[in-house]
Every structure is written in structure tokens, then in C-alpha cells.
Motif scaffolding. Structure first.
Motif, PDB file in Angstrom:
ATOM      1  N   ALA A 499       6.793   5.779  -9.780  1.00 39.54           N
ATOM      2  CA  ALA A 499       5.487   5.379 -10.322  1.00 39.54           C
ATOM      3  C   ALA A 499       4.474   5.398  -9.187  1.00 39.54           C
ATOM      4  N   LEU A 500       3.204   5.690  -9.536  1.00 45.63           N
ATOM      5  CA  LEU A 500       2.161   5.846  -8.523  1.00 45.63           C
ATOM      6  C   LEU A 500       0.807   5.468  -9.104  1.00 45.63           C
ATOM      7  N   VAL A 501       0.036   4.718  -8.343  1.00 46.48           N
ATOM      8  CA  VAL A 501      -1.366   4.441  -8.665  1.00 46.48           C
ATOM      9  C   VAL A 501      -2.193   4.858  -7.457  1.00 46.48           C
ATOM     10  N   GLU A 502      -3.220   5.699  -7.655  1.00 47.07           N
ATOM     11  CA  GLU A 502      -3.982   6.199  -6.518  1.00 47.07           C
ATOM     12  C   GLU A 502      -5.438   6.444  -6.887  1.00 47.07           C
ATOM     13  N   GLN A 503      -6.233   6.617  -5.834  1.00 47.37           N
ATOM     14  CA  GLN A 503      -7.657   6.925  -5.976  1.00 47.37           C
ATOM     15  C   GLN A 503      -8.030   7.903  -4.870  1.00 47.37           C
ATOM     16  N   HIS A 504      -8.801   8.944  -5.226  1.00 46.92           N
ATOM     17  CA  HIS A 504      -9.256   9.880  -4.203  1.00 46.92           C
ATOM     18  C   HIS A 504     -10.563  10.528  -4.636  1.00 46.92           C
ATOM     19  N   ASP A 505     -11.233  11.108  -3.664  1.00 49.39           N
ATOM     20  CA  ASP A 505     -12.513  11.772  -3.910  1.00 49.39           C
ATOM     21  C   ASP A 505     -12.310  13.274  -4.021  1.00 49.39           C
ATOM     22  N   VAL A 506     -13.122  13.910  -4.844  1.00 48.34           N
ATOM     23  CA  VAL A 506     -13.125  15.363  -4.995  1.00 48.34           C
ATOM     24  C   VAL A 506     -14.569  15.843  -4.874  1.00 48.34           C
ATOM     25  N   ALA A 507     -14.789  16.870  -4.071  1.00 44.30           N
ATOM     26  CA  ALA A 507     -16.144  17.378  -3.856  1.00 44.30           C
ATOM     27  C   ALA A 507     -16.710  17.991  -5.139  1.00 44.30           C
ATOM     28  N   GLN A 508     -17.984  17.708  -5.403  1.00 45.88           N
ATOM     29  CA  GLN A 508     -18.728  18.355  -6.495  1.00 45.88           C
ATOM     30  C   GLN A 508     -19.461  19.543  -5.879  1.00 45.88           C
ATOM     31  N   VAL A 509     -19.090  20.744  -6.293  1.00 46.31           N
ATOM     32  CA  VAL A 509     -19.555  21.961  -5.632  1.00 46.31           C
ATOM     33  C   VAL A 509     -20.373  22.806  -6.611  1.00 46.31           C
ATOM     34  N   GLU A 510     -21.505  23.302  -6.134  1.00 45.86           N
ATOM     35  CA  GLU A 510     -22.315  24.265  -6.878  1.00 45.86           C
ATOM     36  C   GLU A 510     -22.795  25.332  -5.917  1.00 45.86           C
ATOM     37  N   GLY A 511     -22.609  26.571  -6.300  1.00 46.96           N
ATOM     38  CA  GLY A 511     -23.068  27.672  -5.460  1.00 46.96           C
ATOM     39  C   GLY A 511     -22.395  27.716  -4.105  1.00 46.96           C
ATOM     40  N   GLY A 512     -21.156  27.291  -4.030  1.00 46.29           N
ATOM     41  CA  GLY A 512     -20.418  27.366  -2.777  1.00 46.29           C
ATOM     42  C   GLY A 512     -20.730  26.265  -1.787  1.00 46.29           C
ATOM     43  N   ARG A 513     -21.473  25.207  -2.225  1.00 43.23           N
ATOM     44  CA  ARG A 513     -21.744  24.103  -1.305  1.00 43.23           C
ATOM     45  C   ARG A 513     -21.627  22.777  -2.052  1.00 43.23           C
ATOM     46  N   GLN A 514     -21.348  21.728  -1.319  1.00 40.01           N
ATOM     47  CA  GLN A 514     -21.169  20.423  -1.920  1.00 40.01           C
ATOM     48  C   GLN A 514     -22.515  19.811  -2.294  1.00 40.01           C
ATOM     49  N   VAL A 515     -22.592  19.326  -3.556  1.00 42.22           N
ATOM     50  CA  VAL A 515     -23.814  18.667  -4.019  1.00 42.22           C
ATOM     51  C   VAL A 515     -23.550  17.222  -4.428  1.00 42.22           C
ATOM     52  N   GLY A 516     -22.304  16.829  -4.442  1.00 45.06           N
ATOM     53  CA  GLY A 516     -21.970  15.467  -4.846  1.00 45.06           C
ATOM     54  C   GLY A 516     -20.492  15.201  -4.663  1.00 45.06           C
ATOM     55  N   GLU A 517     -20.030  14.148  -5.376  1.00 46.59           N
ATOM     56  CA  GLU A 517     -18.644  13.734  -5.180  1.00 46.59           C
ATOM     57  C   GLU A 517     -18.138  13.047  -6.441  1.00 46.59           C
ATOM     58  N   TYR A 518     -16.936  13.409  -6.855  1.00 42.25           N
ATOM     59  CA  TYR A 518     -16.261  12.749  -7.959  1.00 42.25           C
ATOM     60  C   TYR A 518     -15.314  11.678  -7.412  1.00 42.25           C
ATOM     61  N   ARG A 657     -17.272  21.404   6.906  1.00 42.64           N
ATOM     62  CA  ARG A 657     -16.999  19.975   6.962  1.00 42.64           C
ATOM     63  C   ARG A 657     -15.870  19.595   6.005  1.00 42.64           C
ATOM     64  N   GLY A 658     -15.081  18.597   6.386  1.00 43.59           N
ATOM     65  CA  GLY A 658     -13.861  18.250   5.684  1.00 43.59           C
ATOM     66  C   GLY A 658     -14.021  17.984   4.203  1.00 43.59           C
ATOM     67  N   ASP A 659     -13.179  18.651   3.390  1.00 44.44           N
ATOM     68  CA  ASP A 659     -13.074  18.430   1.944  1.00 44.44           C
ATOM     69  C   ASP A 659     -14.409  18.578   1.218  1.00 44.44           C
ATOM     70  N   THR A 660     -15.244  19.498   1.670  1.00 40.65           N
ATOM     71  CA  THR A 660     -16.538  19.722   1.005  1.00 40.65           C
ATOM     72  C   THR A 660     -16.494  20.920   0.065  1.00 40.65           C
ATOM     73  N   LEU A 661     -15.346  21.549  -0.068  1.00 37.43           N
ATOM     74  CA  LEU A 661     -15.143  22.609  -1.045  1.00 37.43           C
ATOM     75  C   LEU A 661     -14.007  22.179  -1.970  1.00 37.43           C
ATOM     76  N   ALA A 662     -14.086  22.513  -3.245  1.00 39.10           N
ATOM     77  CA  ALA A 662     -13.029  22.180  -4.195  1.00 39.10           C
ATOM     78  C   ALA A 662     -13.147  23.080  -5.409  1.00 39.10           C
ATOM     79  N   GLY A 663     -12.009  23.464  -5.976  1.00 38.44           N
ATOM     80  CA  GLY A 663     -12.017  24.306  -7.160  1.00 38.44           C
ATOM     81  C   GLY A 663     -10.627  24.432  -7.742  1.00 38.44           C
ATOM     82  N   PRO A 664     -10.513  24.992  -8.935  1.00 32.63           N
ATOM     83  CA  PRO A 664      -9.219  25.128  -9.605  1.00 32.63           C
ATOM     84  C   PRO A 664      -8.363  26.275  -9.071  1.00 32.63           C
ATOM     85  N   GLN A 665      -8.927  27.114  -8.207  1.00 33.91           N
ATOM     86  CA  GLN A 665      -8.158  28.182  -7.553  1.00 33.91           C
ATOM     87  C   GLN A 665      -8.456  28.115  -6.055  1.00 33.91           C
ATOM     88  N   TYR A 666      -7.414  28.279  -5.250  1.00 35.34           N
ATOM     89  CA  TYR A 666      -7.684  28.340  -3.808  1.00 35.34           C
ATOM     90  C   TYR A 666      -6.586  29.132  -3.117  1.00 35.34           C
TER      91      TYR A 666
END
Length: 751
Positions: A499-518, A657-666
Motif C-alpha cells: 500500500a502507498l500514499v504519496e504526493q508529487h508535482d507534475v509540470a504544466q507544459v505548453e509549447g515546450g515550456r513550463q507554464v504551471g504546476e499540477y 531546469r529540473g522537472d520542467t518538462l512532462a508528457g505522456p511520451q518520453y
């Protein structure tokens, strides 16, 4: 070359009827010191070999034995102390000098001076733990107390090697019946007197004689607590003389006093104190040599007793020392035919291995009785197989909770031979606390930090069940637990509810750059079934439920956010043969996993495939690491932010910069070069150090159709690194093809 008649030593001069284990102060026997050899055609002189202690300096004895073999000088009796007892005991067991050289060169002495198994010897589960929790501070939890290892090395690897090499003569318990008569000298810690080991278990006698105080744990044997014989008799000339020999060949590779400039640290002063203690009686022993005895003193310079890395040079120094006294050895040489007869007589006593008829567990080791029987009963009814025994011992010892695991060949009253096992738990077990840290700072106010702890409650049952609890605080907090239950000690199948409970951030990316954070919060529980594949891998099939939420924390609040509750089914494979969790120099590692999510609960699922491969090649002080990673959404929804793959940061497109890109394919590939510039030393800040460069190419994509070589980003980095007690530390600079740069202070697992 003198032709001597082949006459065995007089039975009356052999102390075979003496008590098998006694604290003695031997004196000369009927043979007078240094008696001249008889004339040609008469009985040849009985030759005794004396091998001193000296730690790594004792490797010179191997070179001496190789030269004596080459010169056809026979040895009728050997007395050795410490490393001299190890080399002498192996020769007495019927091995040649060159065979001993080959055997001991295979020992990783850095590993031998650590009780913890090397990464390559750990089972796959322990390897993953080593890579995730890199703080080099073994802790145990006993009741409400934190405990640490006792600090004395049990020398499991050295014992394994000695056991394997001497198994063909393990049936011989009187050392006068070995291919060459033998004595080992140890120190009785209770009385401070020398103990001459002349019978019993040969491997144990050698190990007892080499129990350096404060380094190796003493050996309890036949009611005595035995330590390094160098404390009381580092050059056992008197012991060899008492074996009824006519001529002595004495090899003194012992401790030397260090110059004043070396006496500036605690280890340096400690070594000097030991040298003074050990050399105390050597002068008296040397004074007893006669005119026909031969003294060999290898020129070892400043080689210390711990310089096992220079073993080949020390062996060569021993051979060179024999060349300086070769003229004095000429009268002792045999003809080719006579020496062949001598070798044949030795080989005849290194007999065929006995058939194992039973497996017995020592009464003090009954906690591991089921595991030992499950893994070693297979040897009953078959001839003893040293290599197969060693592999099984590695499998059980590699589980990580045993301090020692050893066996002896035992004969029962009916004359049958079997294996008698002893196993002792880690002194800081059976509950282990592991710590880890991960930090990345780009010197621009962007810092991620996680501190983690893992409590392993082991040995819950006879099959090795474990309950593990994990806690992580910082940028990505989590709480997790699992119960790992092997189904068999032999077949290696297991079940693993978790069993596991966790929390983490995911970069919100538009046009190849970070614009926010989930912000993604999730909880899951499930059950895995799998099979361990030796100590190198694992195959795992799992089912679990995952639920939680994903919300925009910073950036475009109109973006997609959702709750989720999905069932997952997964199939994973892992392989790990790397030789270090921090800076590997050899081996490969592969993990791959397919996850299928069910949409039955009304929430869109995502099917994923991930793969990660690392391979390392090294030469001299250089290492080249190839590292490939990738992941893809292979079915279901591509809008589930919780399954996005992050990129950016050191060695993950280092100029971004660290973890500023994110997507369903990498996908990303790296080529990393490291050059070792420091080996580490005695001080707490003297740690292995490296300089290196990396070339990286990769990206993230929303759709698989967008993946192409032309859309890859190319980055590079230069760095200096150190393998510290807290884990690998890097100071790095990265560059991206877009022109952006980043600088990092990085702590934690990197590749």
C-alpha cells in the motif's frame, strides 16, 4: 643439482601425538639449528618453511613459493602466522604457488574488509534497496534502541574462499597428514600466549591465525578465543624447528616501523603501535638461525599491511628476493624425476571429494535451520561440489541479514561425511533502518529535497518474510508499506501485498515550456506475485487499485483537473548486475514494465510501457556509462497528468531546469564519461572523487506520432563528483541546445 635419496621424515620427530590444540612455547627438537645437509646420495635434509605475518605484505610468500617450485626445492613442513598461515596452509593443502596466486588474486580484498556483501552478491530485492537508500550508515532497531554494527569484520568472503580451496583435504584433521605438514600460530586472547594449531579444521585454523585485532573478529575454536598470531609470534621459527626439520627457509615479510612523517593520524599511529608489538620477538627468533638456514627478506619498501591493491607487485618482490639467495638454495634442489615424485606424493593426499550423506545445523543456528535444509539438502547423496556450495552460500548470504554463514566437513560415528553449518545474524539485526536523501539546487532559488527512511522488519518466519515501512518527507512526500513473503526457500516464488500514499508535482507544459504546476495526490493498494531469478533479477505480476486527484496548483487554472479511481494490472521484469549503486564500473541493469488500467469505475485509464537500461564499461581509471530510458502511453487516455513522465535536471537534459518538462511520451539517451581522480583515504573527507562529462538527447511529447529524431533536444554537462557517506554528490553545469544553461548541486542517486 644434488641428487638426494627420497626418505620421509622420521616419525619420531613428528609431533603428531601432541595435544591437538595447546598454548605452547615450542623449543627445538632433536634436529640441531641449521644443521648442514647430508652428502650426495644420503637422506636429503628435511626442509622447513617459515612464513611470517604481515597482512598484504604476506603476499610476498606466494612469490617465494612460486620460485621454490621453479627451483625444485621441496618443503617438508610449514609454520605460518597470519597471512603466512593462509598462504602456508593453502600450500600444505596441496596447492602450488601459482595456484595460490591465482586463487588469492580472485579475492576482492576491499570486499573482504567489509562484512556487508558486495552489490553483485546481494539478491535483487536488496540491490534495489541499496540504490534507493544511499546513506552509508547501517542502523538496526532492537526494542527501542538504535544499534550499529560491532565494527569487527567477520571476513565472510575470505572464509568462503579458504573453505572452497581446502575442501579436497577437509577430511584430514591431523595437520601432519596433509600433503605438507603444517602448523598455524594464533594468540589465545584470554591468556596472551601463543596457540599452535596442529589439528582440526584447516580453514578455521588459517582464519584464526589471521584475526587481526580491531579489524577481524576473533575466532572461537575448541573453547579458546583466538586472534592474530603475530601478536605473540610473528615469525614462528621455533614452531618449525619443533617439527623435526634439518634446514629452515625463513621468509620475513613482516611489519616495518614507519618514518616520523607517517605518524600524524590515528590510523598511522595505530599501525606503528602494532608494528612495535609484532616486531618485539622477531629479533630473538632470527638470532636462532644457523649457518645453513636461509633467510629471505623481500624488499617491500613502504607497502603497508593493507595494500592488497598492489598484491601483484608484492608477489613479484617475493620472487625477486629468492633470486638473491638462489645460490644458497642450490644444495637443496631435487632432480626433475625426484621433484616429480615429490609432487605426486603431495597430489595423492589431495584426494577425491567425499560424498555428502547428511546436512546438520549447529545448535546455535537453529533459527536458520529450515532455510539451510531447503537450500542445501540437495547436496545429500552427491560428491561435495565446492563451486555449487559457494553459489548456494552466496544466495543465502546475499539476503543481507547474516553476519556469517559457514560450513565444515563433518564425519559421523558411522564414518559418513556431511556438512555442518553455522549461521549468525547481523549484530544490529533483525530490524534494519535505512536512510536516503535526494537534493537538487540550481542556484536560482529552485530546490527540491527529499529525506527518506525505510524500516525492514526481517526474519518474521522461517521462509524469510519481511515487513517494510517507508516514509519520505520533502518535495514528494510518501508513506508506504509492504509484506514480502517468499513461498519457498528453494524455488524463490513470492507474494507481496503493498500500500502507498504519496504526493508529487507534475509540470504544466505548453509549447515546450513550463507554464504551471499540477499537484497529484494518490493512494494505492495491491498484491504482486513474482519469482526471484537467482540474485540478478525478478519477474513480477501485479494487480492494484489507485485513486486520488490531480489539480492545478500554479499556472493555467482552466486546465484539466480530475479525480481518478482505477484498477491496474502490471507485468514487470528487472535485471541488475551493476557492481556499485553509486559509481558502477561494470555490469548492466534493466527494468521494464507494462501497466494496463481498467475503466470500469467510470474514470479514464491509461496503459503504459516503460523501460530503463544502463550499461557500464571501464578501463584503468575511466568509466563509460550508456543509459537509455523511455516511456509511452500505449492505450487509453493521454490526458491523465498523474501518468506523465518528467524530464529536466542533471543528466535528464542537464541544460533544462529540473522537472520542467512532462508528457505522456518520453525518451532520453545519455553517454556519460567519468575519470576517477581520488581513491579516498583515511580522513572522513577523503572520499572517492571523479570528473566527468555527459551528452544527452531526449524530449517529451504529447503524441507518439510526434516522436522523431528531429524533435530531440541535445544537452551536455560537465561535473565533479564524490562518493560520500551521504551518497553521491555532484557539482555540475549543464547546457541545452536552445542556449539555456543550468548549474546544479546534486545529492543522491544519479544513474
Amino acid at each position: 643439482m644434488t641428487a638426494w635419496a627420497q626418505t620421509p621424515p622420521d616419525a619420531s620427530s613428528a609431533p603428531g601425538n601432541a595435544p591437538p590444540l595447546a598454548a605452547t612455547n615450542p623449543t627445538s627438537s632433536a634436529a640441531s639449528p641449521g644443521r648442514a645437509p647430508a652428502a650426495s646420495g644420503q637422506r636429503r635434509p628435511r626442509i622447513g618453511l617459515v612464513l611470517s605475518g604481515g597482512g598484504a605484505r604476506g603476499a610476498a610468500h606466494i612469490g617465494v613459493l612460486e620460485m621454490l617450485d621453479r627451483l625444485h626445492v621441496p618443503i617438508d613442513a610449514i609454520a605460518g602466522t597470519s597471512m603466512g598461515a593462509v598462504v602456508g596452509g593453502l600450500y600444505a593443502s596441496g596447492l602450488s604457488g601459482s595456484q595460490i596466486a591465482q586463487a588469492l588474486s580472485s579475492v576482492d580484498w576491499e570486499v573482504a574488509f567489509r562484512d556487508h556483501p558486495p552489490l553483485s552478491a546481494l539478491d535483487y530485492r536488496r540491490k534495489q534497496e541499496e540504490e534507493q537508500y544511499l546513506v552509508n550508515l547501517p542502523l538496526g532497531l532492537q526494542g527501542r534502541k538504535l544499534v550499529i554494527p560491532r565494527g569487527l569484520i567477520q571476513s565472510q568472503k575470505l572464509t568462503e574462499t579458504l573453505r572452497q580451496l581446502t575442501l579436497p583435504v577437509a577430511r584430514i584433521t591431523d595437520f601432519d597428514d596433509l600433503p605438507t605438514r603444517f602448523r598455524a600460530v594464533a594468540t589465545n586472547l584470554a591468556t596472551g600466549t601463543p596457540t599452535v594449531l596442529r589439528s582440526g579444521d584447516l580453514a578455521t585454523a588459517m582464519r584464526a591465525s589471521m584475526s587481526v585485532p580491531g579489524v577481524f573478529a576473533p575466532v572461537t575454536y575448541r573453547g579458546q578465543i583466538l586472534a592474530d598470531g603475530g601478536l605473540v609470534d610473528n615469525l614462528p621459527i621455533d614452531v618449525a624447528r619443533a617439527m623435526g626439520v634439518d634446514v629452515l627457509i625463513v621468509v620475513d615479510a613482516g611489519y616495518t616501523l614507519q618514518p616520523r612523517k607517517s605518524l600524524i593520524s590515528l590510523p598511522g599511529i595505530t599501525k606503528q603501535m602494532l608494528s612495535i608489538l609484532v616486531r618485539r620477538n622477531v629479533g630473538k627468533e632470527l638470532a636462532s638461525l644457523g649457518p645453513n638456514d636461509v633467510l629471505i627478506t623481500p624488499q617491500l619498501g613502504n607497502y603497508s599491511s593493507y595494500d592488497f591493491a598492489d598484491e601483484l607487485k608484492v608477489v613479484s618482490a617475493g620472487a625477486s628476493a629468492v633470486e638473491t639467495v638462489e645460490s644458497r638454495l642450490k644444495p637443496l634442489e631435487l632432480s626433475d624425476a625426484q621433484y616429480a615424485q615429490y609432487l605426486a606424493a603431495r597430489a595423492a593426499k589431495r584426494s577425491a571429494l567425499p560424498k555428502i550423506q547428511f546436512v546438520h545445523v549447529d545448535p546455535d543456528s537453529t533459527a536458520y535451520e529450515r532455510q539451510i535444509h531447503d537450500m542445501f539438502d540437495r547436496f545429500s547423496g552427491k560428491p561435495a561440489d565446492p563451486q555449487a556450495l559457494e553459489q548456494q552460500i552466496k544466495m543465502l548470504y546475499g539476503r543481507g541479514y547474516l553476519e556469517t554463514l559457514d560450513y565444515r566437513l563433518q564425519q559421523d560415528p558411522a564414518g559418513q561425511y556431511g556438512l555442518d553449518f553455522t549461521a549468525r545474524r547481523n549484530s544490529w539485526g533483525p530490524n534494519y533502518l535505512r536512510l536516503g536523501m535526494q537534493m537538487q539546487d540550481d542556484f536560482e532559488g529552485n530546490t527540491t529535497f527529499d529525506a527518506a527512511a525505510r524500516l525492514d522488519v526481517t526474519e518474521i518466519n522461517s521462509l524469510g518474510g519481511e515487513s517494510d515501512w517507508r516514509l519520505q518527507v520533502g518535495s514528494s512526500p510518501l508513506v508506504a508499506t509492504e509484506f514480502y513473503q517468499p513461498l519457498s526457500n528453494a524455488a524463490q516464488y513470492f507474494v507481496d501485498p503493498h500500500a502507498l500514499v504519496e504526493q508529487h508535482d507534475v509540470a504544466q507544459v505548453e509549447g515546450g515550456r513550463q507554464v504551471g504546476e499540477y499537484l497529484v495526490r494518490s493512494a494505492d493498494y495491491g498484491l504482486d506475485f513474482g519469482r526471484a531469478l537467482g540474485n540478478w533479477g525478478e519477474l513480477r505480476l501485479g494487480a492494484q487499485n489507485t485513486s486520488g486527484s490531480e489539480r492545478v496548483r500554479l499556472g493555467d487554472f482552466n486546465a484539466h483537473g480530475a479525480n481518478f479511481d482505477v484498477d491496474e494490472f502490471s507485468l514487470g521484469f528487472g535485471y541488475d548486475q551493476l557492481d556499485s549503486p553509486s559509481f558502477p564500473r561494470a555490469g548492466q541493469a534493466l527494468t521494464t514494465k507494462v501497466t494496463l488500467e481498467d475503466n470500469r469505475r467510470g474514470h479514464p485509464g491509461t496503459d503504459l510501457f516503460t523501460i530503463d537500461w544502463r550499461g557500464v564499461h571501464s578501463w584503468a581509471r575511466n568509466s563509460l556509462v550508456a543509459w537509455l530510458s523511455g516511456g509511452s502511453t500505449v492505450g487509453g487516455s493521454q490526458t491523465n497528468v498523474r501518468t506523465y513522465f518528467p524530464l529536466g535536471g542533471f543528466l535528464n537534459l542537464s541544460g533544462v531546469r529540473g522537472d520542467t518538462l512532462a508528457g505522456p511520451q518520453y525518451a532520453i539517451g545519455r553517454l556519460i564519461y567519468l575519470h576517477k581522480i581520488g581513491n579516498g583515504g583515511e580522513g572522513i573527507l577523503d572520499v572517492p572523487a571523479y570528473v566527468g562529462v555527459s551528452l544527452e538527447s531526449g524530449n517529451v511529447w504529447m503524441l507518439r506520432s510526434q516522436m522523431s529524431f528531429t524533435s530531440l533536444r541535445t544537452d551536455a554537462s560537465v561535473f565533479v563528483a564524490a562518493d560520500t557517506y551521504l551518497g553521491p554528490v555532484y557539482l555540475a553545469g549543464g547546457y541545452d541546445q536552445s542556449g539555456s544553461t543550468a548549474f546544479y548541486l546534486y545529492l543522491g542517486h544519479s544513474f
